[in-house]
Design an enzyme around this catalytic site. Structure first.
Site, short mmCIF file in Angstrom:
data_model
loop_
_atom_site.label_atom_id
_atom_site.label_comp_id
_atom_site.label_asym_id
_atom_site.label_seq_id
_atom_site.Cartn_x
_atom_site.Cartn_y
_atom_site.Cartn_z
N ILE A 16 1.84 -8.48 7.93
CA ILE A 16 1.69 -6.93 8.63
C ILE A 16 0.89 -6.23 7.63
O ILE A 16 0.01 -5.43 8.09
CB ILE A 16 3.46 -6.57 8.56
CG1 ILE A 16 3.99 -7.51 9.78
CG2 ILE A 16 3.17 -5.12 9.03
CD1 ILE A 16 5.44 -7.13 10.06
N GLY B 292 8.82 -4.08 -6.12
CA GLY B 292 8.66 -2.68 -6.30
C GLY B 292 8.86 -1.86 -5.05
O GLY B 292 8.35 -0.69 -4.88
N GLY C 38 2.18 -4.58 0.49
CA GLY C 38 3.06 -5.39 0.08
C GLY C 38 2.53 -6.98 0.66
O GLY C 38 1.25 -7.02 0.65
N ILE C 39 3.20 -7.86 0.67
CA ILE C 39 2.79 -9.15 0.90
C ILE C 39 3.22 -9.49 2.26
O ILE C 39 4.28 -9.22 3.02
CB ILE C 39 3.64 -10.13 -0.04
CG1 ILE C 39 3.45 -9.78 -1.41
CG2 ILE C 39 3.34 -11.59 0.24
CD1 ILE C 39 4.41 -10.53 -2.36
N GLY C 40 2.33 -10.10 3.15
CA GLY C 40 2.39 -10.95 4.46
C GLY C 40 1.38 -10.23 5.32
O GLY C 40 0.50 -9.72 5.22
N GLU D 94 1.49 -2.22 -6.47
CA GLU D 94 1.88 -3.29 -7.64
C GLU D 94 0.82 -4.48 -7.03
O GLU D 94 0.39 -5.07 -8.36
CB GLU D 94 3.36 -3.65 -7.29
CG GLU D 94 3.92 -4.31 -6.12
CD GLU D 94 5.30 -4.40 -6.04
OE1 GLU D 94 6.06 -3.94 -6.87
OE2 GLU D 94 5.62 -5.16 -4.99
#
Length: 433
Positions: free
Chosen positions: A220, A337, A216-218, A239
């Site tokens: 972490i 997602g 995902g985003i970020g 995604e």
């Protein structure tokens, strides 16, 4: 090539000429993020106000620029509807000048097909036309198939948009195009903190060689990727394609060789990243951008073994319910997602999903683990779907745990300053007897 160039020149228009094609009440859809056609929308904002064209609806997922059509007072001319909220439309949505349409990302094209119907206009920013007459969808192919049902298609051709593989639009499909040399939006990766590195290291230790990743985003997810550089034969079905994936390619960790579907290829639906990442994906057949109803379909995701889904969240309660999209009653982002990949990983042989977050906010004064979610907060991922939760204080797996066991496990990864009050609350809630 000469044939396609002649058609190209015939269909080339000035921005204001494209804007004049829009009518009151038109429903319009764009591919997401960086591919939003900023030149067309700027011209449309000016044309609509000058000519009293009203009630145009503009649908997009995750806008990434301040634009004139979003200004206060413009909503009667162009009404913005987001499939995922960003910093650029959050205030407008909160004030009622724009709106948010919640849906799992994989389901957005289905919503258009079965509920919203055919849009009047599909538009997007694309890369320059190739010698065969094709425009690449560039950094986002998420909603690209919706164009097949649109009444008109307009493209904004930008030479700074990378030419990517997987999804193309042919010159014969479109009704008009304009050219725009304004550099596309670049988004720098957030800095990685010490807590990010702790969380990333714990997750990385649980990822086997040959796993297929969704990041995902970020900070972490980027920290996880940083800790994976020594892994072998990792694959990408995600995604988003992000900066950290380029680093893993360069270390040799990503080969995609063990994937069951699309072996040798990274499969994604969008990116917003640094110029370096745009240059990496440019004309690179190892990375394919495909529509989101395929990429994010849990049934497709699950066809790969050892799918590892890594996402973040905003808060978790002692039942194991997860909020990833609202701050109380305010729409802050979107589910995207997250649920798609959690369910895809659950159905994948050897799959795991991780929801990772820092245990506290506001310099340690606010716990992100709550007895119950903050009033008004939306449940993004149900307790029935959650697999692993991770903070800087540890990893717990909720699957297979009773309600009491879950509460105790969740408290164990809370910031120590809040564990006693969380335990007291759990007893009052009859989660811990």
């Amino acid at each position: 090539m000469d044939t396609w160039n002649r058609i190209y020149e015939k269909k080339k228009m000035l921005p204001q000429e494209i804007a004049a094609q829009f009518k009151t009440g038109n429903i319009c859809v764009s591919n997401g993020q960086v591919t939003e056609p900023v030149g067309i929308l700027s011209a449309l904002a000016a044309y609509a106000t000058a000519n009293k064209i009203t009630d145009i609806y503009h649908y997009i997922l995750l806008p990434l620029r301040n634009q004139s059509y979003m200004a206060a007072g413009m909503e009667k001319y162009i009404r913005h509807v987001s499939h995922f909220v960003s910093a650029f439309d959050r205030e407008a949505i909160w004030q009622g000048r724009a709106d948010y349409l919640p849906a799992n990302y994989s389901q957005v094209p289905l919503v258009w097909k079965e509920i919203l119907g055919a849009p009047d206009i599909f538009y997007a920013t694309v890369s320059p036309m190739d010698k065969h007459g094709y425009f690449s969808c560039g950094t986002a192919a998420d909603l690209s198939d919706i164009r097949k049902r649109a009444k008109k298609i307009f493209l904004e051709v930008n030479p700074t948009m990378p030419r990517t593989f997987g999804s193309f639009i042919h010159i014969t499909e479109i009704d008009g195009l304009m050219e725009n040399n304004t550099p596309i939006t670049e988004v720098a990766s957030p800095p990685i903190t010490d807590d990010d590195l702790k969380i990333g290291g714990m997750i990385a230790d649980m990822i086997p060689d040959g796993a297929t990743l969704q990041l995902g985003i970020g900070g972490i997810p980027n920290a996880v990727a940083k800790a994976l550089s020594s892994k072998k034969d990792l694959g990408i079905h995600s995604e988003m394609f992000c900066d950290s994936m380029v680093d893993l390619y360069r270390t040799g960790a990503i080969t995609n060789e063990r994937k069951k579907i699309h072996p040798g290829k990274s499969v994604v639906t969008f990116t917003f990243a640094s110029r370096g990442t745009y240059d990496f994906i440019d004309d690179n057949p190892a990375v394919e951008f495909l529509p989101v109803d395929y990429v994010n379909d849990p049934r497709i995701i699950a066809q790969n073994d050892n799918v590892i889904s890594i996402n973040s969240c905003m808060e978790v309660d002692l039942f194991g319910q997860v909020c990833s999209e609202t701050m109380g009653m305010m729409n802050y982002s979107g589910v995207g997602g997250q649920v798609d990949f959690i369910r895809g990983a659950a159905a994948s042989k050897g799959g795991k999903s991780f929801l990772a977050f820092k245990s506290s906010a506001k310099k340690g004064s606010l716990s992100k683990i709550k007895p119950i979610l903050t009033e008004g907060s939306c449940v993004s991922t149900t307790r029935n779907d959650v697999d692993y939760l991770v903070t800087e204080f540890g990893v717990v797996r909720l699957k297979g745990m009773t309600c009491s066991q879950r509460a105790k496990a969740i408290i164990s990864i809370a910031h120590p300053a809040f564990r006693e009050e969380l335990t007291t609350a759990a007893k009052k809630m009859h989660l811990i007897i």
